[in-house]
Design a protein around this motif. Structure first.
Motif, PDB file in Angstrom:
ATOM      1  N   GLY A  54      31.242  39.985  35.388  1.00 38.13           N
ATOM      2  CA  GLY A  54      31.136  39.117  34.209  1.00 38.13           C
ATOM      3  C   GLY A  54      32.011  37.885  34.352  1.00 38.13           C
ATOM      4  N   TYR A  55      33.201  38.069  34.923  1.00 43.02           N
ATOM      5  CA  TYR A  55      34.093  36.922  35.138  1.00 43.02           C
ATOM      6  C   TYR A  55      33.531  36.005  36.226  1.00 43.02           C
ATOM      7  N   MET A  56      32.958  36.606  37.268  1.00 40.63           N
ATOM      8  CA  MET A  56      32.329  35.793  38.323  1.00 40.63           C
ATOM      9  C   MET A  56      31.166  34.974  37.743  1.00 40.63           C
ATOM     10  N   ASP A  57      30.430  35.571  36.809  1.00 40.89           N
ATOM     11  CA  ASP A  57      29.348  34.821  36.136  1.00 40.89           C
ATOM     12  C   ASP A  57      29.925  33.604  35.400  1.00 40.89           C
ATOM     13  N   LEU A  58      31.045  33.822  34.701  1.00 45.16           N
ATOM     14  CA  LEU A  58      31.683  32.718  33.973  1.00 45.16           C
ATOM     15  C   LEU A  58      32.111  31.606  34.931  1.00 45.16           C
ATOM     16  N   ILE A  59      32.712  31.977  36.052  1.00 44.63           N
ATOM     17  CA  ILE A  59      33.155  30.987  37.044  1.00 44.63           C
ATOM     18  C   ILE A  59      31.960  30.193  37.559  1.00 44.63           C
ATOM     19  N   CYS A  60      30.921  30.907  37.965  1.00 49.62           N
ATOM     20  CA  CYS A  60      29.778  30.251  38.622  1.00 49.62           C
ATOM     21  C   CYS A  60      28.896  29.467  37.650  1.00 49.62           C
ATOM     22  N   ASN A  61      28.716  30.015  36.448  1.00 51.42           N
ATOM     23  CA  ASN A  61      27.756  29.408  35.515  1.00 51.42           C
ATOM     24  C   ASN A  61      28.362  28.414  34.539  1.00 51.42           C
ATOM     25  N   GLU A  62      29.691  28.516  34.317  1.00 52.38           N
ATOM     26  CA  GLU A  62      30.311  27.616  33.346  1.00 52.38           C
ATOM     27  C   GLU A  62      31.431  26.767  33.953  1.00 52.38           C
ATOM     28  N   MET A  63      32.376  27.435  34.608  1.00 53.35           N
ATOM     29  CA  MET A  63      33.529  26.677  35.123  1.00 53.35           C
ATOM     30  C   MET A  63      33.132  25.685  36.210  1.00 53.35           C
ATOM     31  N   LEU A  64      32.432  26.166  37.230  1.00 53.51           N
ATOM     32  CA  LEU A  64      32.054  25.289  38.356  1.00 53.51           C
ATOM     33  C   LEU A  64      31.309  24.037  37.909  1.00 53.51           C
ATOM     34  N   PRO A  65      30.259  24.156  37.071  1.00 55.76           N
ATOM     35  CA  PRO A  65      29.546  22.948  36.639  1.00 55.76           C
ATOM     36  C   PRO A  65      30.447  21.960  35.895  1.00 55.76           C
ATOM     37  N   LYS A  66      31.372  22.476  35.066  1.00 54.44           N
ATOM     38  CA  LYS A  66      32.254  21.575  34.306  1.00 54.44           C
ATOM     39  C   LYS A  66      33.284  20.893  35.208  1.00 54.44           C
ATOM     40  N   VAL A  67      33.836  21.649  36.170  1.00 55.41           N
ATOM     41  CA  VAL A  67      34.779  21.065  37.135  1.00 55.41           C
ATOM     42  C   VAL A  67      34.084  19.946  37.915  1.00 55.41           C
ATOM     43  N   ALA A  68      32.859  20.220  38.343  1.00 54.46           N
ATOM     44  CA  ALA A  68      32.098  19.228  39.112  1.00 54.46           C
ATOM     45  C   ALA A  68      31.729  18.014  38.262  1.00 54.46           C
ATOM     46  N   ALA A  69      31.325  18.257  37.018  1.00 52.76           N
ATOM     47  CA  ALA A  69      30.912  17.155  36.133  1.00 52.76           C
ATOM     48  C   ALA A  69      32.061  16.187  35.879  1.00 52.76           C
ATOM     49  N   GLU A  70      33.278  16.723  35.744  1.00 49.08           N
ATOM     50  CA  GLU A  70      34.450  15.866  35.509  1.00 49.08           C
ATOM     51  C   GLU A  70      35.097  15.372  36.803  1.00 49.08           C
ATOM     52  N   LYS A  71      34.504  15.771  37.960  1.00 52.81           N
ATOM     53  CA  LYS A  71      35.038  15.371  39.279  1.00 52.81           C
ATOM     54  C   LYS A  71      36.532  15.710  39.405  1.00 52.81           C
ATOM     55  N   LEU A  72      36.862  16.946  39.046  1.00 50.87           N
ATOM     56  CA  LEU A  72      38.267  17.355  38.984  1.00 50.87           C
ATOM     57  C   LEU A  72      38.771  18.013  40.259  1.00 50.87           C
ATOM     58  N   PRO A  99      40.962  38.056  34.616  1.00 52.96           N
ATOM     59  CA  PRO A  99      41.760  38.048  33.384  1.00 52.96           C
ATOM     60  C   PRO A  99      41.613  39.354  32.599  1.00 52.96           C
ATOM     61  N   THR A 100      42.619  39.609  31.749  1.00 55.76           N
ATOM     62  CA  THR A 100      42.671  40.860  30.979  1.00 55.76           C
ATOM     63  C   THR A 100      41.385  41.123  30.214  1.00 55.76           C
ATOM     64  N   GLU A 101      40.820  40.088  29.603  1.00 58.93           N
ATOM     65  CA  GLU A 101      39.618  40.287  28.768  1.00 58.93           C
ATOM     66  C   GLU A 101      38.390  40.671  29.589  1.00 58.93           C
ATOM     67  N   PHE A 102      38.466  40.544  30.913  1.00 62.69           N
ATOM     68  CA  PHE A 102      37.349  40.949  31.785  1.00 62.69           C
ATOM     69  C   PHE A 102      37.708  42.185  32.617  1.00 62.69           C
ATOM     70  N   LYS A 103      38.762  42.904  32.217  1.00 66.29           N
ATOM     71  CA  LYS A 103      39.182  44.087  32.974  1.00 66.29           C
ATOM     72  C   LYS A 103      38.012  45.065  33.065  1.00 66.29           C
ATOM     73  N   GLY A 104      37.693  45.504  34.271  1.00 69.64           N
ATOM     74  CA  GLY A 104      36.554  46.400  34.476  1.00 69.64           C
ATOM     75  C   GLY A 104      35.217  45.694  34.489  1.00 69.64           C
ATOM     76  N   ASN A 105      35.228  44.367  34.390  1.00 71.03           N
ATOM     77  CA  ASN A 105      33.978  43.586  34.372  1.00 71.03           C
ATOM     78  C   ASN A 105      34.145  42.327  35.228  1.00 71.03           C
ATOM     79  N   LYS A 106      34.511  42.558  36.488  1.00 72.03           N
ATOM     80  CA  LYS A 106      34.728  41.433  37.394  1.00 72.03           C
ATOM     81  C   LYS A 106      33.472  40.583  37.565  1.00 72.03           C
TER      82      LYS A 106
END
Length: 413
Positions: free
Chosen positions: A197-215, A188-195
């Motif tokens: 950082g975005y991978m950290d967000l995916i792995c540390n925040e998004m993945l656990p929430k997706v799994a917790a909600e069984k989505l 995303p634009t807000e992570f331009k030049g900081n891929k």
């Protein structure tokens, strides 16, 4: 109350298998078992019996449909879509006609990032309303099982919103829906030049929430130059394993960078796109459980090479076909067009294309036991065509709507 529906006088019943294989590979894809002058019996949401009209005993059914001159086949299994999205990208379509490439459009703020902005500003209720229209359309076009990815959110909340909508569609419609978390679709634009950082967000925040909600059933990543590297792919798939999310990856759309071998290493259920393919990629797939998936209508729309499906099949590999339904590169969920295009542009035979869009498509969604063939006990998902001379006419008359009726889970769409 049990409901019996009998289809009789079927000109030809396609994809008839007493014991259906999980998938078909190589030369086996050339064979399409059929019964001419056939009947088929559906009970509630299941196929319970079928055979030749010569041995049809009297059946008292709630509904009997005369299929004289018509072909019956299993509903399509579309294993790669982005059906839940907001708005459209028709301006980019015009930009491409005027000479801009897919990559150039992405660089000036178009592409996936453009769709993400629209989606972030669309309510969950409105996103559901837009997605319903698309889902109902593809069901009428003969799709009886479908995979839906996230990936147009690119924030934690927007990604969760997409997956909730996809799950709600599955709750409210008879079609089987599998969901895939594709947070790693673009940076995303807000992570331009900081891929990273975005991978950290995916792995540390998004993945656990997706799994917790069984989505999600699956996890996906766009492994491509300018998007996510092979190392990024390894990181995400390793992390997703902790949450029991099975990999399905976008790979080799524009460049071959080693993503296929990485997908196979992680036992990916499928590797999708494959417009650019090397001898090393084919070798990596041989002996694996991974299904190669071609998306011919994406090649058609973007005017990029077609997946060398002939090479894959002739190398003894399986192949599935899917639509890639999305706003940027394939604004169509028409599997009939996909099957025709695979025959016309990829030189698949009608038998291979039908196998790729039914049994192998089901495999690429983990639905081999319930979908993809006319087999006793499988879901009552069937297409009844209009009167046609043969099943080869389906890809031949590619611009005609040759479907008369569709049944999904035994319900007429």
């Amino acid at each position: 109350m049990i409901k019996l529906i009998l289809l009789k006088n079927i000109k030809e019943l396609l994809q008839v298998r007493d014991t259906a294989p999980k998938k078909l590979s190589g030369a086996a894809m050339k064979a399409l078992p059929t019964i001419k002058n056939a009947w088929l019996l559906m009970e509630d949401d299941r196929i319970v019996d079928f055979g030749s009209m010569d041995n049809l005993k009297e059946i008292v059914a709630a509904e009997t449909i005369d299929c004289t001159g018509k072909t019956v086949l299993p509903a399509w299994c579309d294993s790669h879509t982005h059906l839940v999205y907001a708005g459209n990208r028709e301006q980019e379509f015009v930009d491409r006609i005027n000479g801009l490439s897919y990559q150039e459009i992405a660089e000036k703020g178009g592409g996936i990032v453009n769709s993400a902005k629209k989606l972030q500003n669309t309510s969950e209720a409105e996103l559901y309303a837009q997605s319903v229209v698309r889902l109902e359309e593809v069901m009428k076009l003969g799709t009886g099982a479908i995979e839906i990815k996230s990936g147009y959110g690119l924030t934690t909340e927007a990604e969760l919103k997409m997956l909730r909508v996809a799950k709600k569609l599955g709750d409210n419609y008879p079609i089987a829906i599998k969901t895939t978390f594709l947070g790693a679709h673009a940076v995303p634009t807000e992570f331009k030049g900081n891929k990273d950082g975005y991978m950290d967000l995916i792995c540390n925040e998004m993945l656990p929430k997706v799994a917790a909600e069984k989505l999600a059933d699956y996890v996906d990543i766009f492994c491509e130059e300018g998007y996510f590297s092979v190392a990024d792919t390894d990181r995400l798939l390793s992390e997703a394993k902790k949450y029991k999310l099975i990999p399905k990856i976008h790979v080799n759309q524009f460049n071959a960078i080693g993503g296929i071998a990485m997908g196979v290493q992680h036992n990916a259920l499928s590797v999708d796109h494959l417009e650019v393919l090397t001898a090393e990629d084919i070798k990596a797939l041989q002996g694996s459980h991974t299904m190669p998936v071609a998306l011919p209508s994406c090649s058609y729309f973007l005017s990029i090479p077609y997946t060398p499906g002939r090479d894959l099949i002739d190398s003894g590999l399986p192949l599935a076909l899917a639509t890639d339904y999305n706003p940027g590169s394939t604004p169509s969920g028409n599997m009939n067009f996909v099957v025709a295009t695979a025959c016309i542009k990829m030189k698949l035979t009608p038998e291979e294309a039908i196998n790729a869009a039914t049994i192998n498509g089901a495999y690429a969604m983990g639905l081999s036991d319930t979908h993809g063939s006319i087999t006793k006990g499988k879901k009552a998902n069937v297409i009844i065509t209009k009167k046609i001379p043969s099943y080869g006419y389906l890809p031949y008359a590619f611009g005609s709507n040759l479907i008369e009726a569709v049944f999904i889970n035994g319900q007429k769409v």
